[in-house]
Write a protein that holds these residues in place. Structure first.
Motif, PDB file in Angstrom:
ATOM      1  N   ALA A   1       0.766  -0.940  -0.119  1.00  0.00           N
ATOM      2  CA  ALA A   1      -0.466   0.365  -0.338  1.00  0.00           C
ATOM      3  C   ALA A   1       0.917   1.778  -0.091  1.00  0.00           C
ATOM      4  N   ILE A   2       2.284   1.160   0.692  1.00  0.00           N
ATOM      5  CA  ILE A   2       2.733   2.663   0.982  1.00  0.00           C
ATOM      6  C   ILE A   2       3.534   2.639  -0.531  1.00  0.00           C
ATOM      7  N   SER A   3       3.606   1.600  -0.799  1.00  0.00           N
ATOM      8  CA  SER A   3       4.655   1.441  -2.152  1.00  0.00           C
ATOM      9  C   SER A   3       4.222   2.557  -3.805  1.00  0.00           C
ATOM     10  N   ALA A   4       3.043   3.184  -3.533  1.00  0.00           N
ATOM     11  CA  ALA A   4       2.487   3.185  -4.076  1.00  0.00           C
ATOM     12  C   ALA A   4       1.811   4.834  -3.628  1.00  0.00           C
ATOM     13  N   SER A   5       3.030   5.460  -2.995  1.00  0.00           N
ATOM     14  CA  SER A   5       3.400   6.898  -1.996  1.00  0.00           C
ATOM     15  C   SER A   5       4.302   6.744  -2.448  1.00  0.00           C
ATOM     16  N   ASN A   6       4.884   6.752  -3.888  1.00  0.00           N
ATOM     17  CA  ASN A   6       6.332   7.412  -3.662  1.00  0.00           C
ATOM     18  C   ASN A   6       7.275   6.784  -3.146  1.00  0.00           C
ATOM     19  N   CYS A   7       7.642   5.127  -3.012  1.00  0.00           N
ATOM     20  CA  CYS A   7       8.798   4.650  -2.046  1.00  0.00           C
ATOM     21  C   CYS A   7       8.738   3.328  -2.633  1.00  0.00           C
ATOM     22  N   LYS A   8      10.312   2.604  -2.425  1.00  0.00           N
ATOM     23  CA  LYS A   8      10.494   1.645  -2.187  1.00  0.00           C
ATOM     24  C   LYS A   8      11.401   1.698  -0.806  1.00  0.00           C
ATOM     25  N   VAL A   9      10.098   0.118  -1.274  1.00  0.00           N
ATOM     26  CA  VAL A   9      10.005  -0.696   0.751  1.00  0.00           C
ATOM     27  C   VAL A   9      11.064  -2.271   0.012  1.00  0.00           C
ATOM     28  N   ASN A  10      11.971  -2.379   1.358  1.00  0.00           N
ATOM     29  CA  ASN A  10      12.290  -3.568   1.092  1.00  0.00           C
ATOM     30  C   ASN A  10      11.237  -4.008   2.475  1.00  0.00           C
ATOM     31  N   LEU A  11      11.353  -5.992   2.277  1.00  0.00           N
ATOM     32  CA  LEU A  11      10.914  -6.073   3.046  1.00  0.00           C
ATOM     33  C   LEU A  11      12.053  -7.742   3.428  1.00  0.00           C
ATOM     34  N   CYS A  12      11.902  -7.512   4.810  1.00  0.00           N
ATOM     35  CA  CYS A  12      13.095  -8.169   5.390  1.00  0.00           C
ATOM     36  C   CYS A  12      12.371  -9.127   6.380  1.00  0.00           C
ATOM     37  N   ALA A  13      12.748 -10.409   5.888  1.00  0.00           N
ATOM     38  CA  ALA A  13      11.975 -12.170   6.326  1.00  0.00           C
ATOM     39  C   ALA A  13      12.799 -12.712   6.483  1.00  0.00           C
ATOM     40  N   VAL A  14      12.389 -14.175   7.615  1.00  0.00           N
ATOM     41  CA  VAL A  14      12.930 -15.272   7.665  1.00  0.00           C
ATOM     42  C   VAL A  14      11.793 -16.088   7.359  1.00  0.00           C
ATOM     43  N   ASP A  15      12.403 -16.938   6.636  1.00  0.00           N
ATOM     44  CA  ASP A  15      11.667 -18.842   5.574  1.00  0.00           C
ATOM     45  C   ASP A  15      11.379 -19.478   6.882  1.00  0.00           C
ATOM     46  N   LEU A  16      10.984 -19.912   7.549  1.00  0.00           N
ATOM     47  CA  LEU A  16      11.278 -21.088   8.517  1.00  0.00           C
ATOM     48  C   LEU A  16      10.640 -22.347   7.727  1.00  0.00           C
ATOM     49  N   GLY A  17      10.666 -22.517   7.028  1.00  0.00           N
ATOM     50  CA  GLY A  17      10.611 -23.708   6.041  1.00  0.00           C
ATOM     51  C   GLY A  17       9.104 -24.139   5.782  1.00  0.00           C
ATOM     52  N   ASN A  18       9.271 -25.127   4.626  1.00  0.00           N
ATOM     53  CA  ASN A  18       7.766 -25.689   4.441  1.00  0.00           C
ATOM     54  C   ASN A  18       7.242 -26.075   5.508  1.00  0.00           C
ATOM     55  N   SER A  19       7.360 -26.289   6.148  1.00  0.00           N
ATOM     56  CA  SER A  19       6.355 -26.745   7.807  1.00  0.00           C
ATOM     57  C   SER A  19       5.405 -25.694   7.895  1.00  0.00           C
ATOM     58  N   PHE A  20       5.400 -24.606   8.010  1.00  0.00           N
ATOM     59  CA  PHE A  20       4.995 -23.327   8.091  1.00  0.00           C
ATOM     60  C   PHE A  20       4.167 -22.605   6.674  1.00  0.00           C
ATOM     61  N   GLY A  21       4.451 -23.550   6.328  1.00  0.00           N
ATOM     62  CA  GLY A  21       3.270 -22.951   4.368  1.00  0.00           C
ATOM     63  C   GLY A  21       4.052 -22.345   4.252  1.00  0.00           C
ATOM     64  N   PRO A  22       4.193 -21.680   2.863  1.00  0.00           N
ATOM     65  CA  PRO A  22       5.414 -21.463   1.701  1.00  0.00           C
ATOM     66  C   PRO A  22       4.891 -19.894   1.902  1.00  0.00           C
ATOM     67  N   LEU A  23       6.289 -19.054   1.787  1.00  0.00           N
ATOM     68  CA  LEU A  23       6.321 -17.455   1.714  1.00  0.00           C
ATOM     69  C   LEU A  23       5.350 -16.828   0.793  1.00  0.00           C
ATOM     70  N   LEU A  24       4.575 -15.790   1.224  1.00  0.00           N
ATOM     71  CA  LEU A  24       3.790 -14.803   0.568  1.00  0.00           C
ATOM     72  C   LEU A  24       4.993 -13.940  -0.780  1.00  0.00           C
ATOM     73  N   THR A  25       4.375 -13.846  -1.516  1.00  0.00           N
ATOM     74  CA  THR A  25       5.313 -12.735  -2.307  1.00  0.00           C
ATOM     75  C   THR A  25       4.520 -12.069  -3.031  1.00  0.00           C
ATOM     76  N   SER A  26       5.151 -10.786  -3.766  1.00  0.00           N
ATOM     77  CA  SER A  26       4.207 -10.108  -3.928  1.00  0.00           C
ATOM     78  C   SER A  26       4.913  -9.691  -5.591  1.00  0.00           C
ATOM     79  N   SER A  27       4.091  -9.441  -6.545  1.00  0.00           N
ATOM     80  CA  SER A  27       4.485  -8.747  -7.846  1.00  0.00           C
ATOM     81  C   SER A  27       4.291  -7.149  -8.072  1.00  0.00           C
TER      82      SER A  27
END
Length: 395
Positions: free
Chosen positions: A30-56
């Motif tokens: 949402a904020i990326s539409a307001s002249n923002c470049k966003v980096n989202l950093c996270a840990v991938d806990l593995g398949n037992s916690f489901g796939p990672l969310l993605t963004s287009s």
């Protein structure tokens, strides 16, 4: 106007980690539409916690490192996370972390101090009293070692509700608090919003819960309440959909057996995307009996799907009552028995009107565009380019 560089940090973007990953990603988009470049950093806990969310979204870059389990005991970090984060924050105008216990959020505080970059912390309901009672001794150690220090050093703490802001103040924190709710994109729920709700009825009307199957969600007292009234409402059933957390599903299944609820309580696995939208569309009532919530994303999704709601007073959305979108109950079996009986005894038309009111409430108050505008204003104030927003409180 210069492009803002914003770094967001969340402990995980795995789908089975509840609503926080979806909320954090939704805010970034949402904020990326307001002249923002966003980096989202996270840990991938593995398949037992489901796939990672993605963004287009081309203005949202997702960075992750693999880790099977976060280690709270020796304050170690997932291998490579600090190096990855160092690259993304070196040009950041604001650092915004979600959650408080994870060590990746502790790293966010470290870089904020080292680089003199404003830091916003979103506790996401983790400072509520009922949340603090879960794994209390572990949280007490973490609080003493680093959590309280990180919170005190933040330039602003983001509360999702006024109730959460009060919990933050009870911790003795004096930081400015910005009260900004979660948001939602209405597009995925247009089918429920635009269709004729009467066409989605099935043989049995459905009381729906979607979320983690965890003790803090209050499902045990929901089933206890249902056992007392199910014979009065034999044309209704409860559907519980979500990932098992802390082996709580076995306990709930035993409660169902002990109370002869097998024919009226259905447990389903996690649902996502279209499957979740269809499940919401087919339901007749949404319940959220939690002992504690930050601001539930699935509650917003249910209301966007024109569902009336029955939620606990600890669920963080008292607006449903004046909006006539639903009713509040205390997080115990007696209160849920009384309130559920009241709603189920209504006519279909009365519940449909509540659902329509719920949809209007979400449309008016909780769309991502409005939420993003507030967050951008907050960032501008922290950078010294805007006046203090009216939703930021110093006391």
């Amino acid at each position: 106007m210069a492009i803002l560089q914003i770094t967001h940090i969340v402990d995980s973007l795995n789908t089975q980690r509840g609503g926080m990953p979806r909320s954090a990603l939704g805010l970034c988009e949402a904020i990326s539409a307001s002249n923002c470049k966003v980096n989202l950093c996270a840990v991938d806990l593995g398949n037992s916690f489901g796939p990672l969310l993605t963004s287009s979204n081309e203005n949202v870059a997702i960075h992750s490192v693999p880790c099977r389990k976060l280690n709270y005991g020796n304050l170690s970090l997932p291998k490579g996370f600090r190096k990855m984060l160092a690259k993304t924050v070196q040009y950041a105008d604001v650092i915004h972390s979600h959650g408080i216990w994870s060590l990746v959020c502790h790293d966010a505080a470290f870089f904020s101090k080292t680089l003199s970059v404003p830091h916003v912390i979103s506790p996401r309901g983790m400072l509520e009293e009922s949340a603090l009672r879960r794994s209390a001794w572990k949280k007490a150690i973490a609080k003493y070692c680093y959590v309280l220090k990180n919170l005190k050093a933040a330039q602003c703490i983001h509360a999702l509700t006024a109730q959460e802001a009060m919990s933050i103040r009870r911790m003795g924190l004096k930081n400015p608090i910005a009260i900004i709710p979660n948001g939602i994109s209405l597009e995925p729920f247009e089918k429920a919003r635009c269709g004729d709700p009467l066409q989605k009825r099935t043989d049995k009307k459905t009381i729906l819960f979607i979320g983690r199957i965890h003790p803090i969600k209050g499902l045990k007292h929901l089933l206890t309440a249902w056992a007392r009234i199910k014979n009065q409402f034999s044309d209704w059933e409860i559907v519980v959909a979500g990932p098992d957390d802390d082996n709580h599903l076995l306990e709930l299944q035993q409660v169902a057996r002990d109370n002869q609820l097998e024919d009226s309580v259905i447990f389903r696995q996690s649902v996502y995307g279209k499957e979740k939208e269809e499940l919401l569309h087919s339901a007749d009532l949404f319940v959220l009996p939690s002992f504690s919530e930050g601001f539930s994303m699935v509650l917003l999704e249910a209301m966007a799907s024109r569902l009336p709601v029955v939620i606990s007073s600890s669920a963080g959305c008292p607006e449903v009552v004046p909006a006539r979108a639903g009713l509040l109950a205390e997080p115990n079996a007696n209160s849920f028995e009384q309130v559920l009986s009241e709603v189920l005894a209504m006519t279909d038309e009365e519940r449909l009107q509540m659902g329509s009111n719920a949809s209007a409430l979400v449309t008016d108050r909780f769309q991502w565009d409005a939420v993003a505008a507030q967050v951008i204003s907050l960032y501008g104030w922290l950078r010294g380019t805007e006046e203090q927003p009216s939703f930021v409180y110093n006391d």
